[in-house]
Write a protein that holds these residues in place. Structure first.
Motif, mmCIF file in Angstrom:
data_model
loop_
_atom_site.group_PDB
_atom_site.id
_atom_site.type_symbol
_atom_site.label_atom_id
_atom_site.label_comp_id
_atom_site.label_asym_id
_atom_site.label_seq_id
_atom_site.Cartn_x
_atom_site.Cartn_y
_atom_site.Cartn_z
ATOM 1 N N GLU A 300 0.827 -1.202 0.000
ATOM 2 C CA GLU A 300 0.000 0.000 0.000
ATOM 3 C C GLU A 300 0.869 1.263 0.000
ATOM 4 O O GLU A 300 0.545 2.253 -0.673
ATOM 5 N N LEU A 301 1.962 1.238 0.729
ATOM 6 C CA LEU A 301 2.851 2.401 0.755
ATOM 7 C C LEU A 301 3.546 2.604 -0.588
ATOM 8 O O LEU A 301 3.671 3.736 -1.073
ATOM 9 N N MET A 302 3.976 1.520 -1.202
ATOM 10 C CA MET A 302 4.625 1.644 -2.507
ATOM 11 C C MET A 302 3.653 2.133 -3.567
ATOM 12 O O MET A 302 4.026 2.912 -4.452
ATOM 13 N N GLU A 303 2.401 1.712 -3.477
ATOM 14 C CA GLU A 303 1.395 2.200 -4.413
ATOM 15 C C GLU A 303 1.182 3.704 -4.285
ATOM 16 O O GLU A 303 0.759 4.369 -5.241
ATOM 17 N N ARG A 304 1.483 4.243 -3.132
ATOM 18 C CA ARG A 304 1.324 5.684 -2.895
ATOM 19 C C ARG A 304 2.624 6.462 -3.159
ATOM 20 O O ARG A 304 2.733 7.630 -2.809
ATOM 21 N N GLY A 305 3.590 5.801 -3.757
ATOM 22 C CA GLY A 305 4.792 6.500 -4.187
ATOM 23 C C GLY A 305 5.962 6.465 -3.244
ATOM 24 O O GLY A 305 6.985 7.116 -3.489
ATOM 25 N N THR A 323 13.550 10.374 0.739
ATOM 26 C CA THR A 323 14.308 11.343 -0.054
ATOM 27 C C THR A 323 13.422 12.023 -1.085
ATOM 28 O O THR A 323 13.456 13.259 -1.255
ATOM 29 N N GLU A 324 12.613 11.242 -1.794
ATOM 30 C CA GLU A 324 11.752 11.822 -2.832
ATOM 31 C C GLU A 324 10.658 12.701 -2.241
ATOM 32 O O GLU A 324 10.155 13.599 -2.917
ATOM 33 N N GLN A 325 10.280 12.448 -1.000
ATOM 34 C CA GLN A 325 9.270 13.287 -0.339
ATOM 35 C C GLN A 325 9.880 14.598 0.148
ATOM 36 O O GLN A 325 9.153 15.515 0.547
ATOM 37 N N LYS A 330 13.792 12.329 10.762
ATOM 38 C CA LYS A 330 13.470 13.050 11.995
ATOM 39 C C LYS A 330 12.173 13.836 11.837
ATOM 40 O O LYS A 330 11.302 13.813 12.708
ATOM 41 N N GLU A 331 12.050 14.543 10.705
ATOM 42 C CA GLU A 331 10.839 15.328 10.484
ATOM 43 C C GLU A 331 9.626 14.414 10.325
ATOM 44 O O GLU A 331 8.541 14.713 10.848
ATOM 45 N N ALA A 332 9.808 13.295 9.636
ATOM 46 C CA ALA A 332 8.699 12.358 9.456
ATOM 47 C C ALA A 332 8.244 11.789 10.797
ATOM 48 O O ALA A 332 7.037 11.683 11.063
ATOM 49 N N ASN A 386 0.648 8.578 4.157
ATOM 50 C CA ASN A 386 0.746 9.340 2.905
ATOM 51 C C ASN A 386 0.287 10.784 3.106
ATOM 52 O O ASN A 386 0.943 11.732 2.648
ATOM 53 N N LYS A 387 -0.801 10.971 3.796
ATOM 54 C CA LYS A 387 -1.325 12.321 4.015
ATOM 55 C C LYS A 387 -0.362 13.176 4.843
ATOM 56 O O LYS A 387 -0.273 14.391 4.644
ATOM 57 N N MET A 388 0.353 12.549 5.758
ATOM 58 C CA MET A 388 1.242 13.304 6.645
ATOM 59 C C MET A 388 2.628 13.538 6.049
ATOM 60 O O MET A 388 3.304 14.496 6.412
ATOM 61 N N LEU A 389 3.057 12.661 5.126
ATOM 62 C CA LEU A 389 4.446 12.735 4.664
ATOM 63 C C LEU A 389 4.622 13.108 3.201
ATOM 64 O O LEU A 389 5.711 13.546 2.806
ATOM 65 N N SER A 390 3.601 12.936 2.374
ATOM 66 C CA SER A 390 3.782 13.199 0.939
ATOM 67 C C SER A 390 3.914 14.690 0.653
ATOM 68 O O SER A 390 4.513 15.094 -0.338
#
Length: 436
Positions: A300-305, A323-325, A330-332, A386-390
């Motif tokens: 599910e996480l990979m499907e979200r990028g 990295t891509e996000q 630490k921030e995540a 995804n909502k918190m980190l993308s």
């Protein structure tokens, strides 16, 4: 349960109550975390805390250990039965101290160790330069392949031939793939080294037959007991039938008086309870659900990028490369903590960030599986992450995520409810989740 404590020390009682509330209201995704049974907690906090004992059954330094001898022998037999071992020492206070006992058994100061690099998934007790192990021994490290992020056993063999270690350590705290213990033993034999398998993270999977066991291959097997085994915070050492007979005596001496003193009898009782639980059908169901949850969450996480180290997972944990996000681990960690989702920042292989910052996070499913989370919840958790980190979450997004976390936690109540359900009911629930 805490009425006496509430009266005698209301300040500590309040802190325990505060932590209980945190555990109840948080989605626990730290891979080394889990919830014990009420029976394990009861043994851990029992009157056995009052008994001082040193040495081993039949060889104590204090009198009054008749019951303690029976208890420890029972725990030893359960450990041997569960893991197919011929020897078990349940006295180490932690998994790290179990490792130190092995070092004391076969190494002298300055001897060489070859272990997994801390930044590639290894553990502090495997020779990190700022630890006691790193200061006493000559520690060298193998890494994962830079392209696949899997262990490259041919490369490890070449490295072992070059440095000629006396001890090779196979084991990790953040490696998401199956470890080939047989291949490690072949490498150790080729260079004349001892092999230590540290299965602190995967021991529950090994016990359930869902990860290859190191018992037929390693000279020594160590573990901590609070992770996938769902036991007290403690350690164990096991030997298989191929291990030299003198190792048992040497390990006993290395544990006591080598690296520690009096026995934590209450912890041994709790480990005995844990081992009996791990022999049950419901424990096998739990671990199958744990693996299934981990697999689904990874997909599910990979499907979200999100990029996962090594492209997925074979066990209960995964590593997210952020990295891509455009954010650090630490921030995540901080963003997710603000909405009551608990993870830990984690170094990635060949990470350019400092250990206090990191480029990724480690995510595990053991604790949420104990709470009863299943496939549908993995979809929900992936979406919350995804909502918190993308992207930078808005105030509205944070509020919605917090509401969903609350809903999921209410849907799968905290350990008080888990403690009250019997094993058969949990087994039926787990089997249902696996097949629906």
């Amino acid at each position: 349960m805490n009425s006496c404590l509430k009266v005698s020390d209301p300040e500590i009682f309040a802190l325990l109550d505060q932590e209980a509330q945190r555990q109840k209201d948080n989605i626990e995704l730290i891979a080394s975390a889990n919830f014990t049974s009420r029976a394990v907690l009861e043994a851990t906090g029992s009157i056995l805390t009052n008994k001082v004992a040193e040495g081993y059954p039949g060889r104590r330094y204090f009198s009054g250990c008749e019951t303690i001898d029976v208890l420890e022998n029972l725990a030893i037999e359960r450990a041997k039965q569960l893991f197919g071992a011929t020897y078990a020492n349940l006295e180490p206070y932690t998994g790290s101290q179990a490792n130190h006992a092995v070092y004391l058994t076969v190494l002298k100061p300055g001897d060489r160790i070859l272990a997994m690099d801390l930044g590639h998934g290894g553990h502090l007790s495997h020779g990190a330069k700022f630890t006691m192990t790193g200061k006493i021994y000559d520690c060298h490290f193998y890494q994962v392949d830079p392209d696949t992020e899997y262990l490259d056993y041919d490369r490890i063999l070449s490295q072992a031939k070059e440095i000629r270690p006396k001890l090779i350590i196979a084991g990790a705290s953040s490696y998401p793939r199956t470890i080939d213990f047989q291949r490690f033993r072949e490498i150790a034999d080729e260079v004349g080294a001892y092999l230590l398998a540290d299965i602190a993270h995967i021991c529950g999977l090994v016990a359930a037959g869902l990860h290859p066991s190191p018992i037929p291959h390693a000279h020594f097997v160590t573990m901590s007991t609070q992770k996938t085994l769902r036991g007290p915070r403690s350690g164990m050492i096991l030997l298989g039938e191929h291990s030299a007979p003198e190792f048992a005596r040497k390990i006993d001496s290395a544990v006591f008086p080598g690296v520690q003193g009096a026995v934590h009898v209450h912890a041994i009782a709790a480990k005995a309870v844990m081992l009996k639980e791990a022999m049950s059908a419901s424990f096998g169901s739990y671990q199958r659900q744990n693996l299934e949850n981990s697999r689904i969450l990874a997909e599910e996480l990979m499907e979200r990028g999100f990029r996962l180290v090594s492209g997925g997972t074979d066990n209960h944990l995964m590593l997210l490369d952020l990295t891509e996000q455009g954010i650090t681990g630490k921030e995540a960690e901080e963003r997710l903590a603000s909405v009551r989702i608990t993870v830990n920042k984690n170094l990635l292989p060949y990470d350019s960030q400092k250990p206090t910052v990191c480029s990724g996070i480690r995510v595990g499913t053991s604790a949420i599986t104990t709470r009863g989370f299943g496939a549908q919840e993995m979809h929900s958790i992936a979406e919350l992450i995804n909502k918190m980190l993308s992207s930078e979450p808005t105030v509205n997004t944070i509020a919605k995520v917090q509401d969903e976390v609350s809903r999921l936690c209410r849907l799968h109540p905290h350990i008080d409810s888990i403690y009250e359900q019997d094993g058969d009911r949990f087994a039926r629930k787990s089997e249902y989740q696996l097949h629906n």
